[in-house]
Structure formats: C-alpha cells, structure tokens
Design a protein around this motif. Structure first.
Motif, PDB file in Angstrom:
ATOM      1  N   SER A  31       1.034  -1.341   0.056  1.00 26.93           N
ATOM      2  CA  SER A  31       0.033  -0.064  -0.098  1.00 26.93           C
ATOM      3  C   SER A  31       0.928   1.417  -0.090  1.00 26.93           C
ATOM      4  CB  SER A  31      -0.862  -0.027   1.169  1.00 26.93           C
ATOM      5  OG  SER A  31      -1.888  -1.243   1.205  1.00 26.93           O
ATOM      6  N   LEU A  32       0.355   2.385  -0.643  1.00 27.04           N
ATOM      7  CA  LEU A  32       0.926   3.615  -0.974  1.00 27.04           C
ATOM      8  C   LEU A  32       0.099   4.553  -0.208  1.00 27.04           C
ATOM      9  CD1 LEU A  32       2.381   3.070  -4.342  1.00 27.04           C
ATOM     10  CD2 LEU A  32       3.529   2.436  -2.235  1.00 27.04           C
ATOM     11  N   ILE A  61       4.084   9.697  -9.417  1.00 26.31           N
ATOM     12  CA  ILE A  61       4.222   8.231  -9.145  1.00 26.31           C
ATOM     13  C   ILE A  61       4.057   7.451 -10.232  1.00 26.31           C
ATOM     14  CG2 ILE A  61       3.324   6.564  -7.411  1.00 26.31           C
ATOM     15  CD1 ILE A  61       1.983   8.963  -6.028  1.00 26.31           C
ATOM     16  N   LEU A 121       4.663   3.389 -11.332  1.00 30.40           N
ATOM     17  CA  LEU A 121       4.695   1.738 -10.629  1.00 30.40           C
ATOM     18  C   LEU A 121       4.951   0.741 -11.833  1.00 30.40           C
ATOM     19  CD1 LEU A 121       1.793   1.765  -8.025  1.00 30.40           C
ATOM     20  CD2 LEU A 121       4.057   2.394  -7.772  1.00 30.40           C
ATOM     21  N   GLY A 129      -4.036   3.917  -3.373  1.00 23.36           N
ATOM     22  CA  GLY A 129      -2.690   3.318  -3.177  1.00 23.36           C
ATOM     23  C   GLY A 129      -3.066   2.166  -2.440  1.00 23.36           C
ATOM     24  N   ILE A 143       9.159   1.396  -7.408  1.00 25.69           N
ATOM     25  CA  ILE A 143       7.890   2.667  -7.220  1.00 25.69           C
ATOM     26  C   ILE A 143       9.013   3.865  -7.257  1.00 25.69           C
ATOM     27  CG2 ILE A 143       6.754   4.072  -5.359  1.00 25.69           C
ATOM     28  CD1 ILE A 143       6.423   1.093  -3.788  1.00 25.69           C
ATOM     29  N   LEU A 150       6.446   9.409   0.095  1.00 24.99           N
ATOM     30  CA  LEU A 150       5.542   8.414  -0.093  1.00 24.99           C
ATOM     31  C   LEU A 150       5.742   7.332   0.970  1.00 24.99           C
ATOM     32  CD1 LEU A 150       2.820   7.622  -1.776  1.00 24.99           C
ATOM     33  CD2 LEU A 150       4.431   6.470  -3.180  1.00 24.99           C
ATOM     34  N   ALA A 194       5.589   3.370   1.902  1.00 25.92           N
ATOM     35  CA  ALA A 194       5.553   2.194   1.149  1.00 25.92           C
ATOM     36  C   ALA A 194       5.211   0.819   2.247  1.00 25.92           C
ATOM     37  CB  ALA A 194       6.543   1.653   0.202  1.00 25.92           C
TER      38      ALA A 194
END
Length: 213
Positions: free
Chosen positions: A155-156, A166, A168, A187, A199, A206, A208
């Motif tokens: 989850s972000l 961002i 991914l 996220g 990422i 951010l 993670a």
C-alpha cells in the motif's frame, strides 16, 4: 558502521517473531522495555538506553548486566521518546540500514511518531524501515524496489500533503506519473506481479507499506 545494519528493539508490540528479524552481525540497540525483552531472551544489546520508566528496579538491573553499554536518561529532562533517542543514535552511526522492531503497538500516537522517524532517516540518506509480524514500512523519496518477501499487499500512502509523478512497474495496478493526496485510498492493497516491482516518484514523500494478514 556502513557495512552493518542497526536493529532497534523498542517497547511496542513484541513476540518471538521479533527474534527472527535480528541477524548475527546486526548492531542491536534496546530502547527501554525493548532492552528488557532482549535481555530476557538471551540477546545482548550493544547499547541499552532510555529513561526505563516502564521497568522495575530489578528489571533495570537485569538490563544493565545483559547489555554491553547502558545509557540512562532522566524521564522529565529529555526532549525525545526513548525510541527517537535510539533512532537518532542509529542515524548518527551511518549504518547500511536501520530496522525498528516494536515501533508498532497499541499506542497509536507512538506508532505514528515512529513512522515519522522514517523522514528523519531519509533526510540523512540512511535506509530505514519499521517491521513487525505483519508489516514492513519504508519511505520513498525518489525510488524504491520492492522484492517479493512474503507480503501479499503493498500500500502507498502520502507522508507529505501531495506526492506527484508516481510510477509503478511490476504491480498488478500500475500507475504512470500519477498524483496522490493525503486522504485518498487509491494506493491501498496493490500487489506485485512478479519477483519485484519498482516505485518511483518525482516530488513528495510516500510511505510504502508491505502487509500480510
């Protein structure tokens, strides 16, 4: 110290699972009740520190005997939590990584404060994470590779008001030059599609969060 990890064990939620996260070559710091946890399980902290207001006199004596070095602080005349004292000491040693065990617990205020410590480490260029039985939490300030290490969910969540750019790769739900603001759940609960994913962000910070039930 750059070739060694520093593992901090503090007094949040702990169990036998925590012992599996400590390697034989790690420099180990026990913060307050975390030092007692280590002493009772036969692990010798390189440094035990804190105001030790959560242990008894007998338990403190055990910590002193079990630790290579003990640093005691006045519970009133200090500006930081015991965990932050340990974190600042660890960052100053410039290790290859800091791992905080016991930083996630029943006190949400302490848990959130510990998550915010990731920002301090990132500013000093030291890789760091919080880890427990179900989670590993790291901070992305540029890019981060996530390897498949048994966490099915990634989850972000923004730590700054907005995170931009961002991107991914290697995830079930990819993003390309996306923006996430605090309060958005877009996220949450992503998944890797292979052995690793990347990422990358352009601006902001951010979190993670790798998780398993």
């Amino acid at each position: 110290m750059n070739d060694r990890r520093i593992v901090i064990v503090t007094g949040g939620r702990l169990g036998d699972w925590a012992l599996l996260l400590i390697g034989p070559d790690d420099f180990v710091i026990g913060a307050d009740a975390g030092a007692l946890f280590l002493a009772r399980r036969g692990i010798r902290p390189d440094i035990a520190l804190g105001d030790f207001d959560s242990v008894t006199a007998g338990e403190l004596a055990l910590i002193r005997r079990a630790s290579a070095e003990t640093r005691e602080y006045d519970p009133v005349d200090k500006d930081y939590t015991d965990t932050e004292l340990a974190w600042r000491l660890a960052v100053a040693k410039r290790p290859k990584e800091i791992v905080l065990i016991g930083g996630i617990g029943t006190r949400f205020d302490h848990t959130l404060a510990n998550v915010h410590l990731l920002r301090f480490a990132a500013r000093e260029g030291v890789p760091a994470c919080l880890a427990d039985e179900h989670n590993r939490i790291r901070l992305v300030s540029g890019s981060l590779q996530i390897a498949d290490e048994g966490y099915p969910y990634v989850s972000l969540l923004p730590l700054t008001e907005t995170v931009t750019g961002i991107t991914l790769t290697g995830f079930l739900y990819p993003l390309a030059d996306a923006t996430i603001e605090i309060g958005q759940s877009i996220g949450i609960s992503n998944k890797l599609t292979g052995d690793a994913g990347t990422i990358a962000i352009k601006q902001g910070l951010l979190l993670a969060i790798e998780s398993r039930d």
